[in-house]
Design an enzyme around this catalytic site. Structure first.
Site, PDB file in Angstrom:
ATOM      1  CD  GLU A  32       4.324   0.412   6.933  1.00  6.57           C
ATOM      2  OE1 GLU A  32       5.207   0.695   7.759  1.00  6.57           O
ATOM      3  OE2 GLU A  32       3.908   1.241   6.074  1.00  6.57           O
ATOM      4  CG  ASP A  52      -0.229   0.101   2.531  1.00  2.00           C
ATOM      5  OD1 ASP A  52       0.763  -0.636   2.728  1.00  2.00           O
ATOM      6  OD2 ASP A  52      -0.659   0.900   3.389  1.00  2.00           O
TER       7      ASP A  52
END
Length: 411
Positions: free
Chosen positions: A176, A81
């Site tokens: 994350e 991400d």
């Protein structure tokens, strides 16, 4: 496969994978799986038959051992991400070949300038090929540079079976950037003894320490009365919340601290006369320092509330993550072996602390001691993000050397 590290990186960054802190799902955005599916296919094409994308968007794979020794299984991890801080949609990467110094004006928004004064590491990039955005989006080097480096190192190891190695695990995570990267990782399935996240910055830097982190939520119930008859009766929850924030020490904020100094940081405030909520994050490298800041915030809150006897409040602390150095110090070989690998690629290892968190911090306390390796990326979470192709290549070489070191030092 003849892809260069640059080929891989450019392929990955144009896939929009921003996470969403407002979503309760895992992954928080389904589009993160678009990259996950691509990585799954690429790993399988390398010959890693167990490569797969799970229902939570995490990608797992195993590079098989070639050594007759009993070598600890190590894992390399990066997150797919990108940060929700700035848009990652329609990324248009730009390549500045053979950089010769000076500021870099981004073509999509010429008000966006990567200045040497703000990026002193650019002085060490003369002759390098620099990847930027056009200035209208994030680049996504955090952490697609790490992904490209792991994938490149994996291909190299598979192409050179003469390199003795233990089994190597690959893990790509989701979310994350919103603090959930390790939430759905199955360590039993992963099967690694030690790990390394590829999520750092300047080459040569080994990040073996993070903040310890908590969140605090304060909810205030005020006294709502018609303003025309409010004298002596109204207790406006908005004013109460504002008074709490106004009393925070100015020298204990992110914008006034550096190095090993922690902070109290209000991240959100909502409310009306009858009720208000304030969200905080608390950070310190020491757990005692973390608790002291929480105690101070609670004392400030109670002091403010004394001026509003008809109102009430709640004060809730939520543990987020802890300084990974507490775990890594119990396994010194993890950082020692990494330091040797850094020396082997011609760099001087420098131990540094992250003023933030990483998947490695959570994974360390879940049972996978996991320091952070440099990727070469800089100015993360902004349209001024940039990375050197040559530094990414050094990071990939570091992975290969680290695999060698673990095998050489195995009993």
């Amino acid at each position: 496969m003849t892809d260069t590290i640059l080929d891989r990186f450019l392929r990955y960054v144009v896939i929009d994978t921003q996470s969403n802190p407002l979503s309760g799902a895992q992954p928080s955005t389904e589009k993160q799986k678009d990259l996950g599916r691509l990585l799954e296919k690429e790993l399988q094409a390398m010959g890693l038959a167990d490569a797969h994308l799970d229902e939570h968007g995490n990608v797992y794979a195993t590079i098989p051992a070639t050594s007759d020794k009993t070598v600890p299984v190590i894992c390399f991890c990066s997150h797919m991400d990108t940060a929700p801080d700035f848009t990652g949609t329609h990324v248009k990467p730009q390549l500045v070949k053979n950089y010769q110094g000076g500021d870099i004006v981004l073509p999509g928004d010429q008000n966006q300038v990567i200045r040497v004064s703000d990026n002193p590491e650019l002085k060490n990039q003369i002759g390098h090929d620099i990847v930027t955005t056009d200035g209208t989006t994030l680049l996504g080097a955090d952490d697609k540079a790490g992904i490209a480096e792991i994938m490149t190192a994996a291909q190299f190891l598979l192409d050179h079976p003469e390199i003795k190695r233990g089994a190597v695990k690959i893990l790509f995570t989701t979310d994350e950037e919103i603090g959930r990267g390790a939430d759905k990782v199955d360590l039993k399935k992963l099967g690694a003894a030690f790990g390394y996240t590829l999520d750092g910055s300047t080459v040569g830097e080994i990040e073996n320490e993070t903040f310890s982190a908590d969140a605090v939520d304060i909810e205030i119930s005020g006294v709502a009365i018609h303003p025309g008859t409010a004298k002596g009766r109204m207790e406006n929850a908005i004013r109460i919340a504002s008074a709490i924030i106004a009393r925070l020490p100015k020298d204990m904020a992110p914008e006034t601290t550096e190095g090993r100094q922690g902070f109290i940081h209000p991240t959100g405030i909502t409310g009306a006369m009858e009720g208000a909520k304030i969200g905080f994050i608390i950070r310190d490298f020491e757990v005692d320092g973390l608790h002291q800041k929480e105690k101070l915030l609670e004392e400030i809150t109670r002091s403010v509330m004394q001026d509003y006897p008809g109102s009430s409040h709640s004060f809730k602390v939520h543990e987020q993550y802890r300084n990974m150095k507490m775990v890594l110090d119990q396994h010194p070989e993890v950082v020692d072996n990494l330091s040797e690998a850094v020396r082997r690629v011609g760099l001087t290892p420098k131990l540094t602390s992250i003023r933030g968190g990483t998947d490695g911090s959570r994974l360390s306390f879940m049972g996978l001691p996991c320091p952070n390796i440099y990727t070469g990326g800089h100015a993360y979470h902004s349209p001024l993000e940039w990375v050197s192709v040559q530094d990414m290549e050094i990071s990939a070489r570091t992975i290969v050397e680290l695999v060698k070191v673990w095998e050489e030092r195995a009993a």
